[in-house]
Design an enzyme around this catalytic site. Sequence first.
Site, PDB file in Angstrom:
ATOM      1  N   ASP A 512       0.854  -1.192   0.000  1.00 19.50           N
ATOM      2  CA  ASP A 512       0.000   0.000   0.000  1.00 19.50           C
ATOM      3  C   ASP A 512       0.890   1.242   0.000  1.00 19.50           C
ATOM      4  O   ASP A 512       2.110   1.160   0.147  1.00 19.50           O
ATOM      5  CB  ASP A 512      -0.878  -0.050   1.251  1.00 19.50           C
ATOM      6  CG  ASP A 512      -1.998   0.979   1.234  1.00 19.50           C
ATOM      7  OD1 ASP A 512      -2.286   1.549   0.170  1.00 19.50           O
ATOM      8  OD2 ASP A 512      -2.588   1.208   2.310  1.00 19.50           O
ATOM      9  N   GLU A 515       2.644   5.084  -4.022  1.00 20.03           N
ATOM     10  CA  GLU A 515       2.659   6.026  -5.154  1.00 20.03           C
ATOM     11  C   GLU A 515       4.023   6.749  -5.328  1.00 20.03           C
ATOM     12  O   GLU A 515       4.288   7.120  -6.477  1.00 20.03           O
ATOM     13  CB  GLU A 515       1.537   7.058  -4.976  1.00 20.03           C
ATOM     14  CG  GLU A 515       0.145   6.491  -5.109  1.00 20.03           C
ATOM     15  CD  GLU A 515      -0.271   5.620  -3.915  1.00 20.03           C
ATOM     16  OE1 GLU A 515      -1.021   4.652  -4.120  1.00 20.03           O
ATOM     17  OE2 GLU A 515       0.170   5.910  -2.790  1.00 20.03           O
TER      18      GLU A 515
END
Length: 928
Positions: A512, A515
Amino acid sequence: MKSYQKLTTAVPQPAACRMEEEGDTSTPTGHGKLAPWWVGSGLLVAAVLLSTITVWVLRQVSGGWPGPVLPPTCLLVPESHRFDCYPEQHVVVTQELCESRGCCFIETPPPEKGKRGVPWCFYPPNFPSYALESLNQTALGMVGLLVRREKAYYPRDIEMLRLDVEFETDTRLHIKITDAANPRYEVPLEVPRVMKRAENPIYSLDFSRDPFGVVLRRKATGTVLLNTTVAPLIFADQFLQISTSLPSRFLYGLGEHRSTFLHSLDWVTLTLWARDVSPMESFNLYGAHPFYLLMEEGGDAHGVFLLNSNAMEVALQPAPGLTWRTIGGVLDFYIFLGPDPNMVIQQYQQVIGLPAMPPFWALGFHLCRWGYGSSNETWQTVRAMRNYQIPQDAQWNDIDYMDGYRDFTFDPRKFASLPSLVADLHKHKQRYVMILDPGISSTSPHGSYWPFDEALRRGLFLNTTQGQPLIGQVWPGFTAFADFSNPDTHQWWLENLQRFHAHVPFDGLWIDMNEPSNFMDGSEDGCPPGELDSPPYTPAVLGDSLSAKTVCASAKQKASVHYNLHNLYGLMEAKATASALVQIRGKRPFVISRSTFPSQGRYSGHWLGDNRSQWKDMYYSIPGLLSFSLFGIPLVGADICGFSGSTSEELCTRWTQLGAFYPFARNHNTQNEKAQDPTVFSPAARTAMKDVLLTRYSLLPYLYTLFHRAHLQGDTVARPLFFEFPWDVATLGLDRQFLWGRSLLVTPVLEPGVDSVTGYLPRGVWYDFYTGSSVKSSGEMLKMSAPLEHLNLHIREGAILPTQKPGTTSEATRGNPLRLIVALSSSATAWGDLFWDDGESLDTFEQGNYSYLVFNVTQNIFTSTVLHASSEATKVTIGTLSIFGVQQPPSKVLLNGQEKPFSYLDNQVLTVSNLGLSLSQGFSLQWL
């Protein structure tokens, strides 16, 4: 300077050289006349043109008067064909600003709120561009030199470009434009290298010499697929732009965004820059996928992939037309000619890589939440699921299992029994998956947190321009970020996972925040001044800055600067994680990642992020999973029942019905909300959820076979209807239904308070999955009964689906007898297949450790043919054969020539039970 053309397929190219693959292309073969593209637009345009020219001439003669008057060529450009010359966000474009770029300025009425509307500042037909100075044959295609004689308006314009064209296969064309004199950053992605030129390409290529442009046609139809002469090519150091016409408005892909599956071309700009944000319309989300699929008139399809990882935006306009804008790298295009949409996606994956074969258990039901609070409470949920005999293959934990939210730790007080929980899961043939974040806590006393200390010692973090670890803030507080572009980081990652696995033997990993996400903008010290963090042009990213909620673009990584690598961060982490799992467990890896990039399917699946418990979020999950099917990441799903907010019983029931048909099915919930696993609802809702999960488990053999076909040749698993019915224009906009493979149609309820659903059944015979009753459709919308406990499933005529008696885990299901469901076509034929192996070993297909069976029906004879056998097949039996659409009651049924009892119902379903046949043995069954 030659004029740009109208977006049309009928006009000859200016100063064109026709690039038929077999011809000599070193010199132009002739000059086409430039047909005025406004011809046919009607008398109105002609009248406007005439009056404008008259006014313009009068002004010149009389010496002029105050106020600007447009050059006549500007008024010739229809609104839909105006390509934006001033795309900068949050700038009020004035006539002075526009004309300083040499562009046309015409005000139009303001668009609706949230839309861009017709650009006021747009390119005139004679705007300076590159000219094609030379073009020469190569072994694979051709090489050309492009020259710009007038500067464009962004700094460090590159005057000479190299054009490389390779006819790689009969259905794949590769066009690359880069700096002719200096090397530039290129995406470090392994792509196939061809050794010889395509012999019979189904496309033809033309060039316009001045201004330079590419015109690509499909030979069979003459359809123009690309025409880049419609606007100037701009290639500056940090601003690259190329536009094209499109042959239709039916465009899909260009992720990751929340939208309908079929994109609107009504002046929409799609930004590609990985960003941590709860999915919302109009903004760049977690991943970047610069690929689109376009359906042409008549059912043909093609795809275009721009291999570029820099911040990017794609502007769509109603001409129809499209503009690529990126702020680094090169223009490296692959075009895939299909000609059908399934083939386009297969051809795309031949370039980016085919998806990994998931372990069998990955296709079971997964359960998670943030906020279990303890391993004991997690365990209680697992026990409740078992108590109600609701299928579950994997239990997950979110970040609350960690000690202080630090990777590779678990809370010694609240999660003290975690190792025992994992042992219990394994005892019951279930699996454990945990979350990991790439931000490594940097605040522990030296010597007390090995992951940080060791990465610091080895130099494995993203660094600032000053060469020190860039410090941001994530869940544990101040953090440094692992540099997965460094191979040494992969080894460090492995060592950390090995150490943790010795205490908590996890089976899969959930990566997770990759980005990468940062609770600060840039770093604790912000970002330094300079053109990496503040480039001359910033695409329309959420937050208006490249560093918004991520790290500085100027951060240094082993492979390049973060400016170039940002969109690759999740891919590189997934690659490291999958590799580590293989080395630790010796079995197929299971990884689910939030941030993704082309080729991600080789290493991980994806979930659609932090959605909300709302009906519209449930709907948007379907375009999401269909888009990721296009992107070569078939293992995809959304958080069932919604992540944030509070779900309702009705919403969660309907969402579980839909989610049971996500390729990746996980119920996940946030902290501080009421539980939403199936056990907490009323008996009626709980039973409805259990039933649909059992239906999923019964279909695991079919689903697993679909994944094999995805792994083997790039087939999609969750599939848009138009992939199977590309000539049926009614399917092109459908995104409230989808198929599993070719043959199973899912029509979920997506709104509250209803007991029916309207869905489209393409032309042909469709069978109710549960009863076998048939519906003959002419290609029409049908209203179907859908009480709360029912999900509408239909089998397409001509299919054979391998199913299995469901158990409460995939392991238990695998040992149960198979039931083969035959859905006869109107000509009484059917076909299906089954791939079977041990469900978890590496490279079973590649090493021949699998069974593959083909099922066929013709002339009232069902045949099972074993094309490849392994020992695993001897453990499974075929128990039942159900044949839908048997028009006449049989008098007898013969199994391998021996008579067998059977049943036949009024709805034309023939069933033969108690077959007891080994899967490893072929057989035939005849009804007379």
